[in-house]
Design a protein around this motif. Structure first.
Motif, PDB file in Angstrom:
ATOM      1  N   LYS A 179       9.141  -0.943   4.377  1.00  0.00           N
ATOM      2  CA  LYS A 179       9.314   0.069   3.257  1.00  0.00           C
ATOM      3  C   LYS A 179       9.854  -0.309   1.768  1.00  0.00           C
ATOM      4  O   LYS A 179      11.651  -0.402   2.130  1.00  0.00           O
ATOM      5  CB  LYS A 179       9.998   1.359   4.300  1.00  0.00           C
ATOM      6  N   HIS A 208       1.700  -1.361   0.190  1.00  0.00           N
ATOM      7  CA  HIS A 208       0.288   0.086  -0.618  1.00  0.00           C
ATOM      8  C   HIS A 208       1.154   1.314   0.423  1.00  0.00           C
ATOM      9  O   HIS A 208       1.760   0.624   0.526  1.00  0.00           O
ATOM     10  CB  HIS A 208      -0.643  -0.056   1.126  1.00  0.00           C
ATOM     11  N   LYS A 209       0.324   2.442  -0.823  1.00  0.00           N
ATOM     12  CA  LYS A 209       0.799   3.664  -0.172  1.00  0.00           C
ATOM     13  C   LYS A 209       0.518   4.343   0.761  1.00  0.00           C
ATOM     14  O   LYS A 209      -0.552   4.003   1.485  1.00  0.00           O
ATOM     15  CB  LYS A 209       0.395   4.476  -2.062  1.00  0.00           C
ATOM     16  N   GLY A 210       1.378   4.529   1.429  1.00  0.00           N
ATOM     17  CA  GLY A 210       0.914   5.425   3.171  1.00  0.00           C
ATOM     18  C   GLY A 210       0.873   6.731   2.809  1.00  0.00           C
ATOM     19  O   GLY A 210       0.978   7.582   1.751  1.00  0.00           O
ATOM     20  N   GLU A 211       0.298   7.389   4.366  1.00  0.00           N
ATOM     21  CA  GLU A 211       0.403   8.783   4.290  1.00  0.00           C
ATOM     22  C   GLU A 211       1.598   9.703   3.724  1.00  0.00           C
ATOM     23  O   GLU A 211       1.114  10.787   3.522  1.00  0.00           O
ATOM     24  CB  GLU A 211      -0.105   9.223   5.184  1.00  0.00           C
ATOM     25  N   ASP A 212       3.184   8.828   3.874  1.00  0.00           N
ATOM     26  CA  ASP A 212       4.002   9.964   3.622  1.00  0.00           C
ATOM     27  C   ASP A 212       4.015   9.899   2.421  1.00  0.00           C
ATOM     28  O   ASP A 212       5.346  10.618   1.758  1.00  0.00           O
ATOM     29  CB  ASP A 212       4.599   9.237   3.814  1.00  0.00           C
ATOM     30  N   GLY A 213       3.535   9.106   1.780  1.00  0.00           N
ATOM     31  CA  GLY A 213       3.500   9.245  -0.423  1.00  0.00           C
ATOM     32  C   GLY A 213       4.346   7.718  -0.487  1.00  0.00           C
ATOM     33  O   GLY A 213       4.480   7.577  -2.211  1.00  0.00           O
ATOM     34  N   GLU A 214       5.282   6.909   0.758  1.00  0.00           N
ATOM     35  CA  GLU A 214       5.918   6.109   0.435  1.00  0.00           C
ATOM     36  C   GLU A 214       5.102   4.438   0.283  1.00  0.00           C
ATOM     37  O   GLU A 214       4.135   4.673   0.285  1.00  0.00           O
ATOM     38  CB  GLU A 214       6.792   5.866   1.450  1.00  0.00           C
ATOM     39  N   GLU A 247       6.082   0.899  12.679  1.00  0.00           N
ATOM     40  CA  GLU A 247       4.796   0.210  12.565  1.00  0.00           C
ATOM     41  C   GLU A 247       4.709  -1.322  12.413  1.00  0.00           C
ATOM     42  O   GLU A 247       3.252  -1.767  11.867  1.00  0.00           O
ATOM     43  CB  GLU A 247       5.009   0.600  10.223  1.00  0.00           C
ATOM     44  N   TYR A 259       4.837   0.870   1.416  1.00  0.00           N
ATOM     45  CA  TYR A 259       5.183  -0.796   2.218  1.00  0.00           C
ATOM     46  C   TYR A 259       4.446  -2.235   1.480  1.00  0.00           C
ATOM     47  O   TYR A 259       3.828  -1.852   0.929  1.00  0.00           O
ATOM     48  CB  TYR A 259       4.903   0.089   3.640  1.00  0.00           C
TER      49      TYR A 259
END
Length: 420
Positions: free
Chosen positions: A412, A309-315, A374, A317
């Motif tokens: 990540k 998935h794409k995290g809230e930070d744009g990275e 996480e 995971y």
């Protein structure tokens, strides 16, 4: 006197009686002729009846032969039925097959994959564009697009048999920039600028260097956005499964929900079946990690079904919940690992390419680091956190692995680079 008169009367009566007995009033000739006529007619009718009966018998025999032939043809026709759609059309229910996995043209539920139909249309892309004029064209090329009959008759709506468009159009628009989600648009292009490019990673992992897959024909999913549409995602399939809640009637089966997503024929064995759905991962994710034992480096490889998935930070995971094992320990202790994501289609004769082209080999290699904030190390109930949790980081050097039973890991994505 009276006595004589009586005698005379008696004689006359006798004469009259004799005369009457000899009269022509009892002639039967006419009746005999009628009888003969009726007998002749009856004989004629009997012959006609026999002829009609013979003809009827002949027609009955022919009807029996035609029925037998029809049964044979029907049996033969049924023998040509090869998929569920044809099976349903035979009982009067018509519908088309729809691939339940439209992003995978070569993944299907039967004997007629969409890819074959898609490939049949490819030669159209090689048609020449219609020229703005006929300058420099010999007369012997005219019949390629025009009739030889006078007056000249153009093929009309069939122009596309020779041209990509019917009329000259404006200058073509410049090709748009590549979609940022296209497989070959690398999310981490800096990985290819180190020395010999992607080969540097191959030297590190012992893969086959840049002479094998690299990013050719989008065989490698270098784009994180695109990889996210496939990594950890599933293809859906349907199958006929015995069930008391199903049906043994073909026509009823032809009306079931999701009927359009299967081509496998409905079983004709009298048993009850339902249309059952199941899913499989689009590809395999193999985790490669290292550990040290007695001064030696030991590699560990394990295949899991993680998510991405794409995290809230744009990275991006990669996440997974697994039992405590070497993969978990190595990822936690070393803070790094590598994932080989691989899709393989045994039916395809296209060695390289994106799934849209039906490639036999596709995927990517992914370098990951452990996100301790996480990730959670849990107890043997797979639920109670022992280390980490609620966004709290933990020190891997302090972990007592005897208290850990399961690992909920967040990794990540550091670099996505080609298959090798």
């Amino acid at each position: 006197m009276m006595k004589n008169t009586f005698k005379l009367s008696l004689v006359c009566a006798s004469i009259f009686a004799l005369t009457a007995c000899g009269s022509d009033d009892t002639d039967t000739t006419y009746l005999e002729e009628q009888i003969q006529t009726l007998e002749a007619q009856n004989e004629k009718l009997a012959k006609e009846k026999a002829s009609v009966q013979a003809e009827s018998d002949q027609y009955r025999d022919q009807a029996a032969e035609l029925a037998a032939t029809n049964d044979q043809l029907q049996e033969k026709a049924v023998g040509y039925i090869s998929n569920f759609q044809e099976q349903c059309a035979e009982v009067g229910v018509s519908f088309d097959y729809e691939n339940p996995n439209p992003d995978n043209p070569y993944i299907n539920n039967g004997k007629t994959p969409d890819m074959l139909r898609a490939l049949s249309a490819l030669p159209a892309a090689a048609m020449p564009s219609q020229p703005a004029d006929h300058e420099g064209r010999d007369n012997n090329t005219c019949t390629g697009c025009h009739s030889a009959q006078a007056p000249d008759q153009h093929f009309g709506e069939n122009c596309t048999s020779c041209h990509t468009v019917a009329e000259p159009g404006p200058d073509p628009e410049p090709e748009p920039e590549p979609d940022p989600g296209a497989p070959g648009v690398a999310t981490h292009p800096e990985g290819a600028t180190d020395g010999d490019g992607w080969a540097a990673f191959d030297a590190y992992t012992g893969a086959s260097a840049g002479t094998f897959y690299y990013a050719k024909d989008n065989a490698s999913f270098l784009n994180a956005e695109y990889l996210n549409t496939r990594f950890g995602k599933m293809n859906t399939f349907y199958e006929w499964k015995e069930s008391s809640n199903g049906t043994s009637d073909v026509k009823t089966a032809c009306g079931m929900p999701n009927r359009e997503h299967i081509t496998t024929m409905f079983p004709d064995d009298g048993k009850s079946y339902e249309l059952s759905e199941y899913s499989n991962f689009k590809g395999a994710a193999t985790f490669i990690t290292q550990r040290e034992e007695n001064g030696e480096s030991i590699a560990s490889a394990a295949t899991f079904g993680p998510g991405m998935h794409k995290g809230e930070d744009g990275e991006f995971y990669v996440t997974m919940l697994i039992t405590k094992n070497n993969t978990c320990k190595n990822l936690v202790n070393n803070n790094k690992g590598e994932i080989h994501y691989y899709e393989f289609d045994t039916r395809s004769n296209v060695k390289l390419g994106s799934p849209d082209l039906g490639a036999r080999n596709a995927g990517a290699r992914i370098q990951v680091s452990t996100d301790y904030a996480e990730s959670e190390l849990r107890s043997f109930d797979w639920f109670t956190p022992v280390y980490g949790g609620n966004g709290q980081t933990f020190d891997p050097t302090t972990v007592d692995w005897n208290t850990v039973g399961a690992c909920s890991l967040s990794l990540k994505v550091e670099v996505i680079y080609p298959l090798g």
